[in-house]
Design a protein around this motif. Sequence first.
Motif, PDB file in Angstrom:
ATOM      1  N   THR A  11       0.832  -1.210   0.000  1.00  0.00           N
ATOM      2  CA  THR A  11       0.000   0.000   0.000  1.00  0.00           C
ATOM      3  C   THR A  11       0.863   1.255   0.000  1.00  0.00           C
ATOM      4  N   ILE A  12       1.933   1.265   0.766  1.00  0.00           N
ATOM      5  CA  ILE A  12       2.869   2.391   0.742  1.00  0.00           C
ATOM      6  C   ILE A  12       3.451   2.540  -0.663  1.00  0.00           C
ATOM      7  N   GLY A  13       3.759   1.411  -1.299  1.00  0.00           N
ATOM      8  CA  GLY A  13       4.252   1.438  -2.678  1.00  0.00           C
ATOM      9  C   GLY A  13       3.240   2.078  -3.616  1.00  0.00           C
ATOM     10  N   ILE A  14       1.967   1.739  -3.459  1.00  0.00           N
ATOM     11  CA  ILE A  14       0.926   2.335  -4.301  1.00  0.00           C
ATOM     12  C   ILE A  14       0.881   3.843  -4.115  1.00  0.00           C
ATOM     13  N   VAL A  15       0.960   4.290  -2.872  1.00  0.00           N
ATOM     14  CA  VAL A  15       0.934   5.733  -2.595  1.00  0.00           C
ATOM     15  C   VAL A  15       2.129   6.424  -3.260  1.00  0.00           C
ATOM     16  N   LEU A  16       3.300   5.837  -3.150  1.00  0.00           N
ATOM     17  CA  LEU A  16       4.493   6.422  -3.772  1.00  0.00           C
ATOM     18  C   LEU A  16       4.376   6.419  -5.295  1.00  0.00           C
ATOM     19  N   TRP A  17       3.886   5.314  -5.865  1.00  0.00           N
ATOM     20  CA  TRP A  17       3.709   5.197  -7.312  1.00  0.00           C
ATOM     21  C   TRP A  17       2.765   6.288  -7.818  1.00  0.00           C
ATOM     22  N   LEU A  18       1.625   6.442  -7.134  1.00  0.00           N
ATOM     23  CA  LEU A  18       0.651   7.463  -7.537  1.00  0.00           C
ATOM     24  C   LEU A  18       1.211   8.874  -7.376  1.00  0.00           C
ATOM     25  N   LEU A  23       2.647  13.866  -9.952  1.00  0.00           N
ATOM     26  CA  LEU A  23       3.574  15.000 -10.090  1.00  0.00           C
ATOM     27  C   LEU A  23       3.965  15.230 -11.548  1.00  0.00           C
ATOM     28  N   TYR A  24       4.265  14.165 -12.270  1.00  0.00           N
ATOM     29  CA  TYR A  24       4.672  14.319 -13.672  1.00  0.00           C
ATOM     30  C   TYR A  24       3.490  14.600 -14.588  1.00  0.00           C
ATOM     31  N   GLN A  25       2.297  14.098 -14.250  1.00  0.00           N
ATOM     32  CA  GLN A  25       1.117  14.413 -15.060  1.00  0.00           C
ATOM     33  C   GLN A  25       0.788  15.887 -14.990  1.00  0.00           C
ATOM     34  N   GLN A  27       2.859  18.341 -14.704  1.00  0.00           N
ATOM     35  CA  GLN A  27       3.806  19.057 -15.563  1.00  0.00           C
ATOM     36  C   GLN A  27       3.421  18.937 -17.035  1.00  0.00           C
ATOM     37  N   GLN A  28       2.842  17.815 -17.427  1.00  0.00           N
ATOM     38  CA  GLN A  28       2.543  17.573 -18.840  1.00  0.00           C
ATOM     39  C   GLN A  28       1.311  18.313 -19.339  1.00  0.00           C
ATOM     40  N   LYS A  29       0.480  18.782 -18.459  1.00  0.00           N
ATOM     41  CA  LYS A  29      -0.734  19.477 -18.877  1.00  0.00           C
ATOM     42  C   LYS A  29      -0.415  20.737 -19.680  1.00  0.00           C
ATOM     43  N   GLN A  30       0.764  21.306 -19.483  1.00  0.00           N
ATOM     44  CA  GLN A  30       1.162  22.531 -20.179  1.00  0.00           C
ATOM     45  C   GLN A  30       1.649  22.267 -21.605  1.00  0.00           C
ATOM     46  N   ASN A  31       2.022  21.042 -21.916  1.00  0.00           N
ATOM     47  CA  ASN A  31       2.603  20.725 -23.219  1.00  0.00           C
ATOM     48  C   ASN A  31       1.524  20.571 -24.288  1.00  0.00           C
ATOM     49  N   THR A  32       1.790  21.089 -25.475  1.00  0.00           N
ATOM     50  CA  THR A  32       0.873  20.972 -26.592  1.00  0.00           C
ATOM     51  C   THR A  32       1.067  19.629 -27.286  1.00  0.00           C
ATOM     52  N   ALA A  95      12.596   6.994 -14.912  1.00  0.00           N
ATOM     53  CA  ALA A  95      12.112   7.040 -16.299  1.00  0.00           C
ATOM     54  C   ALA A  95      11.320   8.326 -16.547  1.00  0.00           C
ATOM     55  N   HIS A  96      10.464   8.699 -15.606  1.00  0.00           N
ATOM     56  CA  HIS A  96       9.730   9.965 -15.723  1.00  0.00           C
ATOM     57  C   HIS A  96      10.704  11.144 -15.745  1.00  0.00           C
ATOM     58  N   HIS A  97      11.649  11.107 -14.822  1.00  0.00           N
ATOM     59  CA  HIS A  97      12.621  12.199 -14.705  1.00  0.00           C
ATOM     60  C   HIS A  97      13.433  12.364 -15.984  1.00  0.00           C
ATOM     61  N   ASP A  98      13.932  11.258 -16.518  1.00  0.00           N
ATOM     62  CA  ASP A  98      14.763  11.327 -17.721  1.00  0.00           C
ATOM     63  C   ASP A  98      13.969  11.793 -18.943  1.00  0.00           C
ATOM     64  N   LEU A  99      12.706  11.408 -19.026  1.00  0.00           N
ATOM     65  CA  LEU A  99      11.880  11.850 -20.155  1.00  0.00           C
ATOM     66  C   LEU A  99      11.511  13.330 -20.052  1.00  0.00           C
ATOM     67  N   GLY A 100      11.343  13.809 -18.836  1.00  0.00           N
ATOM     68  CA  GLY A 100      10.989  15.221 -18.653  1.00  0.00           C
ATOM     69  C   GLY A 100       9.729  15.601 -19.407  1.00  0.00           C
ATOM     70  N   ARG A 101       9.809  16.632 -20.221  1.00  0.00           N
ATOM     71  CA  ARG A 101       8.646  17.150 -20.954  1.00  0.00           C
ATOM     72  C   ARG A 101       8.186  16.208 -22.072  1.00  0.00           C
ATOM     73  N   ASN A 102       8.952  15.190 -22.382  1.00  0.00           N
ATOM     74  CA  ASN A 102       8.593  14.247 -23.441  1.00  0.00           C
ATOM     75  C   ASN A 102       7.657  13.140 -22.963  1.00  0.00           C
ATOM     76  N   TRP A 103       7.430  13.042 -21.668  1.00  0.00           N
ATOM     77  CA  TRP A 103       6.617  11.947 -21.131  1.00  0.00           C
ATOM     78  C   TRP A 103       5.137  12.159 -21.407  1.00  0.00           C
ATOM     79  N   SER A 104       4.466  11.068 -21.711  1.00  0.00           N
ATOM     80  CA  SER A 104       3.018  11.055 -21.856  1.00  0.00           C
ATOM     81  C   SER A 104       2.516   9.694 -21.406  1.00  0.00           C
ATOM     82  N   SER A 105       1.362   9.678 -20.768  1.00  0.00           N
ATOM     83  CA  SER A 105       0.822   8.402 -20.303  1.00  0.00           C
ATOM     84  C   SER A 105       0.121   7.637 -21.428  1.00  0.00           C
TER      85      SER A 105
END
Length: 194
Positions: A11-18, A23-25, A27-32, A95-105
């Motif tokens: 459960t702690i893992g789930i909280v950390l995963w989410l 946090l990265y989602q 940041q991505q809302k600003q990208n076109t 993986a999220h960190h390295d992708l930065g602004r290039n990440w998308s779900s």
Amino acid sequence: MSLLTSKIVFTIGIVLWLTIRILYQRQQKQNTIVDDRKTPEEKVIRLLVVSGILLLPLVYVLSPWLNFANYRLPVWTNELGIVILAASLWLFWRAHHDLGRNWSSTLQIREGHTLITNGVYHKIRHPMYTSVLLWCIAQLLLLPNWIAGFAGIVSFSIACLTRIDKEEQMLLEQFGEEYEAYQQRTKRLVPYLF
């Protein structure tokens, strides 16, 4: 380690995963978005994966409904599960960190999208999927239940079979020879194998 302890750790893992994902989602809302390949099938696959790695495990952790499908594992499997869960979370974050602004779900290309080949992407083309694979293995080891334990690996396998090829095709179309060369020098999910 008791079953309760392994449930708490998961459960702690789930909280950390989410937390990492949210946090990265944000940041991505600003990208076109310039190329969006979301399909109804994609939405179904995402729902399947979320059900397998979050919803069913949470039902198991928070209620007795799935206890009829419990089985026993040696104590050392819980300790191994914790180590693999920690590795999964680190790789997921990295993986999220390295992708930065290039990440998308989803299957999307964003404005100014670049091909990332450094960091964890130096050896693995899809380290985020690798992190989910590790998560699913930890889930098997921490949740000794035929339904909740195996739901992650089943749903993730279906997602991999239906999505990775589409993602790689999209990247080939976007980056051409640069992506082909990258494919030649990296592994899809697990480095140093085959």
